[in-house]
Scaffold this motif. Sequence first.
Motif, short mmCIF file in Angstrom:
data_model
loop_
_atom_site.label_atom_id
_atom_site.label_comp_id
_atom_site.label_asym_id
_atom_site.label_seq_id
_atom_site.Cartn_x
_atom_site.Cartn_y
_atom_site.Cartn_z
N PRO A 31 -1.30 -13.16 11.82
CA PRO A 31 -0.18 -12.37 12.35
C PRO A 31 -0.27 -10.93 11.86
CG PRO A 31 0.59 -14.47 11.48
CD PRO A 31 -0.84 -14.34 11.06
N GLY A 32 0.06 -9.99 12.74
CA GLY A 32 -0.02 -8.58 12.38
C GLY A 32 -1.32 -7.93 12.81
N THR A 33 -2.28 -8.72 13.29
CA THR A 33 -3.53 -8.15 13.80
C THR A 33 -3.22 -7.24 14.98
OG1 THR A 33 -4.79 -10.09 13.14
CG2 THR A 33 -5.79 -8.67 14.80
N LEU A 34 -3.82 -6.04 15.01
CA LEU A 34 -3.59 -5.12 16.12
C LEU A 34 -4.24 -5.65 17.39
CD1 LEU A 34 -4.15 -1.61 14.48
CD2 LEU A 34 -2.01 -2.87 14.79
N ALA A 35 -3.58 -5.41 18.52
CA ALA A 35 -4.11 -5.88 19.80
C ALA A 35 -5.51 -5.32 20.04
CB ALA A 35 -3.17 -5.47 20.93
N ARG A 36 -5.77 -4.07 19.65
CA ARG A 36 -7.08 -3.47 19.90
C ARG A 36 -8.18 -4.21 19.14
NH1 ARG A 36 -8.81 1.55 19.26
NH2 ARG A 36 -10.74 0.70 18.41
N ASP A 37 -7.87 -4.78 17.99
CA ASP A 37 -8.88 -5.50 17.22
C ASP A 37 -9.28 -6.79 17.93
OD1 ASP A 37 -8.82 -3.49 15.34
OD2 ASP A 37 -7.38 -4.53 14.04
N VAL A 38 -8.31 -7.44 18.57
CA VAL A 38 -8.63 -8.64 19.33
C VAL A 38 -9.50 -8.28 20.53
CG1 VAL A 38 -7.70 -10.60 20.62
CG2 VAL A 38 -6.51 -9.76 18.58
N VAL A 39 -9.13 -7.20 21.23
CA VAL A 39 -9.92 -6.77 22.38
C VAL A 39 -11.34 -6.42 21.94
CG1 VAL A 39 -10.12 -5.11 24.27
CG2 VAL A 39 -7.86 -5.92 23.55
N GLU A 58 4.16 -10.32 28.38
CA GLU A 58 4.78 -9.11 27.81
C GLU A 58 3.69 -8.07 27.57
OE1 GLU A 58 7.48 -7.53 24.03
OE2 GLU A 58 6.72 -9.59 24.06
N VAL A 59 3.87 -6.88 28.14
CA VAL A 59 2.87 -5.83 28.01
C VAL A 59 3.06 -5.09 26.68
CG1 VAL A 59 1.91 -3.73 29.03
CG2 VAL A 59 2.75 -5.56 30.51
N LEU A 60 1.97 -5.01 25.91
CA LEU A 60 1.97 -4.34 24.61
C LEU A 60 0.82 -3.36 24.58
CD1 LEU A 60 2.27 -7.58 22.43
CD2 LEU A 60 4.16 -6.11 23.16
N ASP A 61 0.99 -2.26 23.86
CA ASP A 61 -0.15 -1.34 23.78
C ASP A 61 -1.12 -1.81 22.70
OD1 ASP A 61 0.82 -0.26 21.32
OD2 ASP A 61 2.04 1.18 22.42
N LEU A 62 -2.25 -1.14 22.63
CA LEU A 62 -3.34 -1.60 21.77
C LEU A 62 -3.02 -1.48 20.29
CD1 LEU A 62 -6.34 -0.07 23.76
CD2 LEU A 62 -5.51 -2.44 23.80
N MET A 63 -2.03 -0.66 19.93
CA MET A 63 -1.69 -0.44 18.53
C MET A 63 -0.54 -1.32 18.06
SD MET A 63 -4.01 1.59 17.78
CE MET A 63 -3.53 1.88 16.08
N THR A 64 -0.14 -2.30 18.88
CA THR A 64 0.96 -3.18 18.52
C THR A 64 0.46 -4.37 17.70
OG1 THR A 64 2.12 -2.61 20.56
CG2 THR A 64 2.85 -4.60 19.41
N ARG A 151 1.66 4.59 16.58
CA ARG A 151 2.81 3.70 16.49
C ARG A 151 3.12 3.37 15.05
NH1 ARG A 151 4.58 -1.74 16.56
NH2 ARG A 151 6.10 -2.18 18.21
N GLU A 152 4.41 3.44 14.69
CA GLU A 152 4.86 3.03 13.36
C GLU A 152 6.09 2.15 13.50
OE1 GLU A 152 4.75 5.91 9.95
OE2 GLU A 152 4.70 7.34 11.62
N GLU A 153 6.18 1.14 12.64
CA GLU A 153 7.37 0.31 12.57
C GLU A 153 8.15 0.71 11.33
OE1 GLU A 153 6.24 -3.78 12.84
OE2 GLU A 153 5.46 -3.56 14.89
#
Length: 677
Positions: A31-39, A58-64, A151-153
């Motif tokens: 959990p917490g892995t960035l979407a871009r790393d999976v791609v 659900e559409v998320l950007d690559l830095m989520t 992106r920052e949380e």
Amino acid sequence: MTAGSQSPADAAAHAHIVLTLPDGSTREVPPGTLARDVVGSIGARLLQASLAVAVDGEVLDLMTPLRASGSFVVITEKDPRAVQVLRHSGAHILATAVRRLRPDAKIGFGPAIDDGFYYDFEVEKPFTPEDLAAFEAEMKKVVAEKYPFVREEVSLAEARVRFADDPLKLERLDDFEGSDEVISTYTDGPFIDLCRGPHVPDTSYLKHFKLLTTAGAYWRGDVKRQMLQRIYATAFFKKDELEQHLHNLEEAKKRDHRVLGKALDLFQLFPVAPGAVFWTPKGTTLYNTLEAFVRERQQEAFKEIKTPLLYNKALWEQSGHWGKYKENMFLVLDSETGEHDMSLKPMNCPSHHLYFASSKHSYRDLPMRYVTFDVLHRNELSGALSGLTRVRQFAQDDCHVYLREDQIADEVKFLMDFILGYYDTFGLTAKLKFATRPEQRIGSDELWDRAEAALRAALDSTGRPYEMKEGDGAFYGPKIDFDVMDSIGRAWQLGTIQLDYNAPERFDLTYTGDDNAPHRPVVIHRAVSGSFERFIAILIEHFAGVFPVWLSPEQVRVIPIAIDYNEHAEALVARMKAAGIRATLDARNETLNYRVREGEVQKVPYMCVIGRREADENTVALRSRGAGKKQDIMSSDAFIARVLHEIADRTLAMPADVVAAASDAAATATEQPGATT
């Protein structure tokens, strides 16, 4: 190890989320892995082409950071959802440019919408066209600077610090109080915004965009709040798509039904009756012709009834509208109780249910289809009113079908063919959308399960393709919506088929089955045109005012070239009227060229010029709409037969030069008749 305990290895495995790719393979990541790393783990080339991802839709950007298991789809430029990500990013780039040039501008919201995006700003003075030009130029600079969307949380406290100088954002942050919703910010260069995303990787992706207009918009849609300045814009991935869209917007301006409606003398609107239409004689003819067409198509299989316009609130409480729809109803003071216990009807459903319940019905009687054309009233916000497309007083070709459950599939097919056939008459095409239960609804989940399953099965049985609209159903049942495409590619939501299991329960509707016992019917709500007012607006713009002959308020105009031929022209008009043709005489003391030009501007399908030869030989010098100065000499008998044939067949196809000239004709709608042709 005790029973039921978990090994460290098992715990670690459980901590991973599982992503299922379109080919059925999976990826397990913490959990917490960035979407871009999976791609990136799928492929470097795919990462380079990717813009965002979709996890369980659900559409998320690559830095989520990813937090839940589910289906995992990589969104590239070819995905239809990608353009919305681009446009949302465009809204942030717009805000970046505005804040650079107008640091005093307070920022509101900036969402993507169906055909573009907008951003709201609070400023002291409205933006000017010169401001828009400057903002667009500055946006190009932001694009060239290729700022990444970072992106920052953040915590609620930290967010309030970051937006301390933005009161609109601070108010939005109040909504997060006590919520566990993730608060995220995005930065592109020096600009920071409160946003959940998604965005493209950096600002350079926005290559083809255009700022369009400005408009006033109340903060958070509340008329009691301050007015903001909204900037509308659009963006596409390809230059030719942007150019086509801009062309269509210009074409839409030429076809604006409010402009054409005035120029063609079809309807008027007055401040003393906001949201209610005054139909002129020509407009009334158009309206009545359309209504007569609907009646003709329904006379065999439907039963038309008329019902009251005013009801006590008890009816609306029984139907559920009083609790769900009261703010949109025109309430009337009851003189006996002194309370607003009465309402003008905003829809026909409850009155049809009352009528059905007033007598006994056998299973052999079903389906029963009641249709009503009564006037309806809905209390739309004054700021939302717009020509014929958003009004307060209107009429629908409103139908309710009472049927057995085993008849649903056949009825849906019948109604679908009926609706699509109606649109075909006008050269309109439609896409189907299936809408499921909304958050605010009446009825049990069990009833909704049955209704959704039955309607979807009926839709599937037709074999027609459709899209899903999750959560967009009516508050009483799921529905099939018909999104109609006009001649310049715009979509209009018009017809609907809604399956209702709740109304029969609320109104205790029954029929006697073949077992001689009472049974519950189900109800289908059906509309085809939507409202006649809105449908006429769509037709005006679809045809650019160049109506087919059968629908034209004035079908033929007879023009004698001199007073000597008036008597013959009058006789010809009388003959055509007797045959059922809407013909008029223009024998005014004006030049022939002036009168012909006025007929062209009014888009009269046919003009018959009468001179000596025509009077002697019983012929007409025929000028067809869109054919320029070309005249055809034909016998009056042959011409009358031709027009009657087009009316009877409701001929849609017109000569190619007429079709080609339609858009040009729209541009001349407001011109005054000239002295020459």
